[in-house]
Design an enzyme around this catalytic site. Sequence first.
Site, PDB file in Angstrom:
ATOM      1  CE  LYS A  12      -3.994  -1.975   2.431  1.00 55.12           C
ATOM      2  NZ  LYS A  12      -4.848  -1.881   3.636  1.00 55.12           N
ATOM      3  CG  ASP A  68     -10.022  -1.762   6.439  1.00 52.57           C
ATOM      4  OD1 ASP A  68      -8.924  -2.344   6.460  1.00 52.57           O
ATOM      5  OD2 ASP A  68     -11.077  -2.308   6.803  1.00 52.57           O
ATOM      6  CE1 TYR A 150      -9.441 -12.897  -1.720  1.00 49.59           C
ATOM      7  CE2 TYR A 150      -8.771 -10.911  -0.552  1.00 49.59           C
ATOM      8  CZ  TYR A 150      -9.340 -12.164  -0.547  1.00 49.59           C
ATOM      9  OH  TYR A 150      -9.804 -12.701   0.629  1.00 49.59           O
ATOM     10  CG  HIS A 176      -9.271  -0.554  -5.028  1.00 50.14           C
ATOM     11  ND1 HIS A 176      -8.792  -1.260  -6.111  1.00 50.14           N
ATOM     12  CD2 HIS A 176      -8.538  -0.984  -3.969  1.00 50.14           C
ATOM     13  CE1 HIS A 176      -7.839  -2.090  -5.725  1.00 50.14           C
ATOM     14  NE2 HIS A 176      -7.665  -1.933  -4.416  1.00 50.14           N
ATOM     15  NE  ARG A 177      -4.457   0.625  -1.197  1.00 48.79           N
ATOM     16  CZ  ARG A 177      -4.661  -0.603  -1.691  1.00 48.79           C
ATOM     17  NH1 ARG A 177      -4.188  -0.960  -2.870  1.00 48.79           N
ATOM     18  NH2 ARG A 177      -5.321  -1.487  -0.975  1.00 48.79           N
TER      19      ARG A 177
HETATM   20  P1  IMP Z   1      -6.672  -4.485   4.420  1.00 50.13           P
HETATM   21  O1  IMP Z   1      -7.165  -3.194   3.882  1.00 50.13           O
HETATM   22  O2  IMP Z   1      -5.192  -4.443   4.670  1.00 50.13           O
HETATM   23  O3  IMP Z   1      -7.459  -4.955   5.605  1.00 50.13           O
HETATM   24  O4  IMP Z   1      -6.832  -5.541   3.260  1.00 50.13           O
HETATM   25  C1  IMP Z   1      -7.873  -6.487   3.212  1.00 50.13           C
HETATM   26  C2  IMP Z   1      -7.539  -7.609   2.261  1.00 50.13           C
HETATM   27  O5  IMP Z   1      -7.752  -7.184   0.934  1.00 50.13           O
HETATM   28  C3  IMP Z   1      -6.150  -8.171   2.329  1.00 50.13           C
HETATM   29  O6  IMP Z   1      -6.235  -9.566   2.147  1.00 50.13           O
HETATM   30  C4  IMP Z   1      -5.442  -7.558   1.184  1.00 50.13           C
HETATM   31  O7  IMP Z   1      -4.449  -8.387   0.694  1.00 50.13           O
HETATM   32  C5  IMP Z   1      -6.576  -7.379   0.198  1.00 50.13           C
HETATM   33  N1  IMP Z   1      -6.352  -6.188  -0.604  1.00 50.13           N
HETATM   34  C6  IMP Z   1      -6.367  -4.896  -0.205  1.00 50.13           C
HETATM   35  N2  IMP Z   1      -6.081  -4.089  -1.232  1.00 50.13           N
HETATM   36  C7  IMP Z   1      -5.870  -4.888  -2.305  1.00 50.13           C
HETATM   37  C8  IMP Z   1      -5.508  -4.624  -3.656  1.00 50.13           C
HETATM   38  O8  IMP Z   1      -5.306  -3.492  -4.104  1.00 50.13           O
HETATM   39  N3  IMP Z   1      -5.392  -5.710  -4.455  1.00 50.13           N
HETATM   40  C9  IMP Z   1      -5.596  -6.986  -4.013  1.00 50.13           C
HETATM   41  N4  IMP Z   1      -5.919  -7.284  -2.764  1.00 50.13           N
HETATM   42  C10 IMP Z   1      -6.051  -6.237  -1.907  1.00 50.13           C
END
Ligand code: IMP
Length: 191
Positions: A12, A68, A150, A176-177
């Site tokens: 991230k 998140d 993912y 999205h980010r």
């Molecule tokens: P968190 O925001 O760190 O809680 O991420 C939640 C889950 O979504 C984790 O398993 C991350 O690996 C996955 N994730 C978050 N952002 C992405 C992305 O941009 N691509 C793929 N998986 C993501």
Amino acid sequence: MQLIFATNNQHKVQEVRSLLNNSFTLITLAEAGIDRDIPEPHATLEENAREKSMTIYQLTGSDCFSEDTGLEVAALGGAPGVHSARYAGAQATADQNIYKLLQTLTSQQSRAAQFRTVISLIEQGTEITFEGICKGHIAETPSGKKGFGYDPVFIPEGATRCFAEMDLEEKNQYSHRRKAFDQLKNYLLSK
Ligand code: IMP
């Protein structure tokens, strides 16, 4: 202008840093000398994002933001959603989460899905949130080695390849980010 990014996820940090173009200085938790896991105990992305940003604000007194993200699959009623990181169990790896997702989707007609990112910015104790959504679908099998989570099974709308087959610049065209972070940047630069 300096902001702490309240995350320990280096993927991230890398993605967000690639979007900065000198708009402000981003400080990671490690650079701020903070070594702690921030819990994500809540039922929504919004609450988890706030928990992370407020935890770091209370610790440092500095303006900061967190994000998140969840993968929301329509045929699964929005699951795994806020539970995306722990979909296949508390200590699940990305491969295990992907395996469970593909198994669960074998009996489903629709593979439509979206990533949703919620950013929580804390400025002098006050919160502002920003949201970014990337619509797409879940591939039949994983492909690609780039990215994280993912990415090997998510194909964004308008593309024919998974995020994990794209370099950062191409992922950012859809991501999205990136969409959520653009709003944060616009807000900060418009002040
Ligand atoms: P968190 O925001 O760190 O809680 O991420 C939640 C889950 O979504 C984790 O398993 C991350 O690996 C996955 N994730 C978050 N952002 C992405 C992305 O941009 N691509 C793929 N998986 C993501």
